[in-house]
Design an enzyme around this catalytic site. Structure first.
Site, PDB file in Angstrom:
ATOM      1  CG  ASP A  48      11.862  -9.323 -33.487  1.00  0.00           C
ATOM      2  OD1 ASP A  48      10.780  -9.362 -34.082  1.00  0.00           O
ATOM      3  OD2 ASP A  48      12.964  -9.449 -34.046  1.00  0.00           O
ATOM      4  CG  HIS A 256      -4.294   4.666  -9.703  1.00  0.00           C
ATOM      5  ND1 HIS A 256      -5.449   4.237 -10.312  1.00  0.00           N
ATOM      6  CD2 HIS A 256      -4.311   4.107  -8.467  1.00  0.00           C
ATOM      7  CE1 HIS A 256      -6.132   3.466  -9.478  1.00  0.00           C
ATOM      8  NE2 HIS A 256      -5.462   3.377  -8.354  1.00  0.00           N
ATOM      9  CG  ASP A 273       1.113   1.995  -3.152  1.00  0.00           C
ATOM     10  OD1 ASP A 273       1.577   0.844  -3.005  1.00  0.00           O
ATOM     11  OD2 ASP A 273      -0.117   2.239  -3.225  1.00  0.00           O
ATOM     12  CG  ASP A 284      -0.459  -2.847  -2.082  1.00  0.00           C
ATOM     13  OD1 ASP A 284       0.207  -1.833  -2.292  1.00  0.00           O
ATOM     14  OD2 ASP A 284      -1.702  -2.904  -2.262  1.00  0.00           O
ATOM     15  CG  HIS A 367      -8.035   5.277  -1.328  1.00  0.00           C
ATOM     16  ND1 HIS A 367      -7.686   4.464  -0.276  1.00  0.00           N
ATOM     17  CD2 HIS A 367      -7.129   6.296  -1.332  1.00  0.00           C
ATOM     18  CE1 HIS A 367      -6.608   4.959   0.318  1.00  0.00           C
ATOM     19  NE2 HIS A 367      -6.263   6.074  -0.286  1.00  0.00           N
ATOM     20  CG  HIS A 371      -6.613  -4.333  -1.885  1.00  0.00           C
ATOM     21  ND1 HIS A 371      -5.540  -5.167  -2.075  1.00  0.00           N
ATOM     22  CD2 HIS A 371      -6.084  -3.074  -1.865  1.00  0.00           C
ATOM     23  CE1 HIS A 371      -4.428  -4.456  -2.196  1.00  0.00           C
ATOM     24  NE2 HIS A 371      -4.729  -3.174  -2.049  1.00  0.00           N
ATOM     25  CG  HIS A 378      -6.219  -4.615  -6.167  1.00  0.00           C
ATOM     26  ND1 HIS A 378      -6.716  -3.552  -6.873  1.00  0.00           N
ATOM     27  CD2 HIS A 378      -5.353  -4.060  -5.266  1.00  0.00           C
ATOM     28  CE1 HIS A 378      -6.169  -2.424  -6.431  1.00  0.00           C
ATOM     29  NE2 HIS A 378      -5.346  -2.712  -5.465  1.00  0.00           N
ATOM     30  CD  GLU A 418      -4.635   0.276   0.077  1.00  0.00           C
ATOM     31  OE1 GLU A 418      -4.175   1.196  -0.624  1.00  0.00           O
ATOM     32  OE2 GLU A 418      -4.810  -0.873  -0.345  1.00  0.00           O
ATOM     33  CE1 TYR A 422      -3.396   9.763  -0.944  1.00  0.00           C
ATOM     34  CE2 TYR A 422      -5.650   9.384  -0.175  1.00  0.00           C
ATOM     35  CZ  TYR A 422      -4.372   8.912  -0.432  1.00  0.00           C
ATOM     36  OH  TYR A 422      -4.073   7.605  -0.168  1.00  0.00           O
ATOM     37  NE  ARG A 439      -1.708   4.493  -0.948  1.00  0.00           N
ATOM     38  CZ  ARG A 439      -1.590   5.341  -1.966  1.00  0.00           C
ATOM     39  NH1 ARG A 439      -2.322   6.444  -1.995  1.00  0.00           N
ATOM     40  NH2 ARG A 439      -0.745   5.111  -2.955  1.00  0.00           N
ATOM     41  CD  GLU A 441      -1.193  -0.540   0.327  1.00  0.00           C
ATOM     42  OE1 GLU A 441      -0.577   0.245  -0.419  1.00  0.00           O
ATOM     43  OE2 GLU A 441      -2.050  -1.344  -0.087  1.00  0.00           O
TER      44      GLU A 441
HETATM   45  N1  GLY Z   1      -0.810  -0.407  -4.846  1.00  0.00           N
HETATM   46  C1  GLY Z   1      -2.154  -0.658  -5.144  1.00  0.00           C
HETATM   47  C2  GLY Z   1      -2.998  -0.493  -3.970  1.00  0.00           C
HETATM   48  O1  GLY Z   1      -2.568   0.030  -2.978  1.00  0.00           O
HETATM   49  O2  GLY Z   1      -4.104  -0.950  -3.937  1.00  0.00           O
HETATM   50 MN    MN Z   2      -0.487   0.065  -2.521  1.00  0.00          MN
HETATM   51 MN    MN Z   3      -3.256  -1.668  -1.716  1.00  0.00          MN
END
Ligand code: GLY
Ligand code: MN
Ligand code: MN
Length: 471
Positions: A48, A256, A273, A284, A367, A371, A378, A418, A422, A439, A441
């Site tokens: 439920d 991720h 992150d 973000d 990466h 964005h 995003h 960002e 790695y 990272r 960001e």
């Molecule tokens: N946290 C998702 C990104 O950095 O794009």
């Molecule tokens: Mn992020």
């Molecule tokens: Mn991001």
């Protein structure tokens, strides 16, 4: 239970009325027609029990309405119709306040509103004699089937002289353009979200330092996540904007990775992150810090490279630059850093231009550098300059591709910056760097002069992180 106390009139929002007028105008300039924008469905988690409800971003942008089971219909002449849940005392006792169609016009500024149960009977009437049907493509899985039913009904009326829509257009393109440029009110909310997220990151750093000072042998990722969530909620953020990443040590090399239960050990780095959502707007933010508050020499060496790459990206983030310039600037600094640190062997990969040309840097940086960010982490909005001629460009994999250039930045756009590094164990990679993932960001709003970093309250310089963690 807050909803019970909400004054429906306070929902009235001149801003959303204005947005609907702008979208109707954009449709009118592009052939006219009628638009349909459903909000997001409720989703069952188990038994439920539903997932926490989150309205659809396009729908909320045009209505400010947060209830589920609601549809907005908008004609290019500017007439707006809302379908929403009817008032229902029994349901409101269990699930909370409903605005109801009687109160919706005054509260939301829509021209008319009907109970959601009348959608199937009223939609064929609304679609009759509209030659173009607009809706956000690829967002609402159930919409095409519902539409087919309504369109079949309109076609059946053809013999009485009713015309049915002849074309379907992606409203997401118009909404994407609109949402890409944030107004002052939106930027203020985004600043607030970013400030709260930054406070969460600072809190997590302090928490780790205190735990280790108190003699802990390790701190679990979920304990750190709890600190972030606590800071988000105590400051009024409704939820995280996306699944928080809290990665201890080698887990930082999983892009991720979600916060799990691994122990963060002295001598390791912690990559977080995580960003909160405030009133429908995301932040973000990523910070990477040493568990006990002191970077080791190899950690510091790589951290300084990532920070320099981010600074290079920030420096080119301004009106007139292209969105992709930040990535190219960051890649150049990272690639140079990979050569200087010995991550890449000059004798094998050549100089910095060769590293970029061959995309050899992707071994440690795989990466993009940012964005759009806004209602969605995003966010929507075209990344390419569709009105420009295609060019031959690097495909990021060591080859070339012919495509439109990246879009030119304008004030009011919001981006993340960002870069990261790695390092997975591999032959030829100095062992002192193995398992380090970093990272950094931040969220930036393009201003007339350059950009405003709105998440910078969380420390980013080595000395500032170490000093926060000492205090
Ligand atoms: N946290 C998702 C990104 O950095 O794009
Ligand atoms: Mn992020
Ligand atoms: Mn991001």
């Amino acid at each position: 239970m807050n909803a019970l106390l909400r004054d429906p009139v306070s929902l009235a929002d001149a801003v959303t009325v204005h947005r609907r007028t702008l979208i109707a105008g954009a449709m009118a300039r592009d052939g006219g027609g009628i638009a349909i924008v459903p909000t997001a469905p409720e989703r069952q988690r188990n038994s439920d029990n539903d997932f926490p409800y989150r309205y659809d971003s396009h729908f909320h942008h045009l209505t400010g309405f947060t209830e589920p089971q609601a549809w907005l219909v908008l004609t290019s002449s500017g007439r707006s119709t809302l379908f929403c849940r009817p008032k229902d005392t029994e349901h409101e006792i269990w699930d909370g306040f409903r605005l109801g169609p009687e109160a919706a016009p005054a509260a939301l500024g829509v021209d008319e509103a009907y109970p959601i149960g009348e959608l199937d009977t009223r939609m064929p009437q609304l679609l009759a004699n509209q030659h173009t049907l607009w809706f956000p493509f690829g967002v609402h899985a159930e919409l095409p089937a519902r539409l087919e039913g309504w369109l079949a009904e309109v076609r059946r009326r053809g013999r009485y002289g009713v015309e049915s829509p002849q074309s379907q257009r992606d409203l997401g393109v118009l909404l994407g353009e609109m949402r890409l440029i944030k107004d002052a009110g939106e930027i203020e909310i985004m600043r607030r979200a970013a400030r709260i997220s930054a406070a969460g990151h600072s809190r997590a750093m302090r928490f780790c330092a205190e735990r280790f000072r108190a003699g802990a042998a390790s701190v679990r990722e979920y304990e750190i996540e709890a600190e972030l969530l606590h800071e988000f909620r105590r400051n009024g953020a409704q939820s995280p904007a996306y699944t928080s990443i809290v990665a201890a040590g080698a887990n930082a090399c999983v892009l991720h990775y979600a916060a799990g239960d691994a122990p963060l050990l002295p001598g390791e780095l912690c990559l977080i992150d995580a960003g909160c959502e405030v009133d429908g707007y995301a932040s973000d933010v990523t910070r990477t810090f040493p568990a006990t508050g002191r970077f080791t020499a190899p950690q510091r060496e790589l951290y300084e490279i990532v920070l320099a790459a981010q600074k290079a990206a920030i420096a080119v983030t301004r009106p007139g630059a292209r969105h992709r310039d930040a990535h190219d600037a960051a890649v150049r600094v990272l690639a140079q850093g990979m050569l200087d640190s010995g991550l890449l062997d000059r004798n094998k990969v050549g100089d910095v231009d060769a590293v970029i040309e061959s995309a050899a840097y992707r071994q440690f940086y795989m990466h993009g550098t940012g964005h759009w960010i806004g209602r969605d982490v995003h966010d929507v909005g075209e990344y390419l300059a569709l009105d420009e001629a295609p060019l031959e460009q690097p495909d990021g994999l060591g080859g070339k591709v012919v495509k439109k250039p990246s879009r030119i930045l304008q004030p009011g756009m919001a981006v993340t910056l960002e870069p990261g590094l790695y390092v997975r164990p591999a032959e030829g990679v100095p062992q002192k760097f193995w398992h380090i993932g970093i990272r950094i960001e931040d969220d930036a709003v393009i201003t007339p002069q350059g950009c405003e970093l709105i998440s910078r309250d969380a420390p980013v310089e080595v000395d500032d992180i170490e000093s926060l963690m000492r205090s």
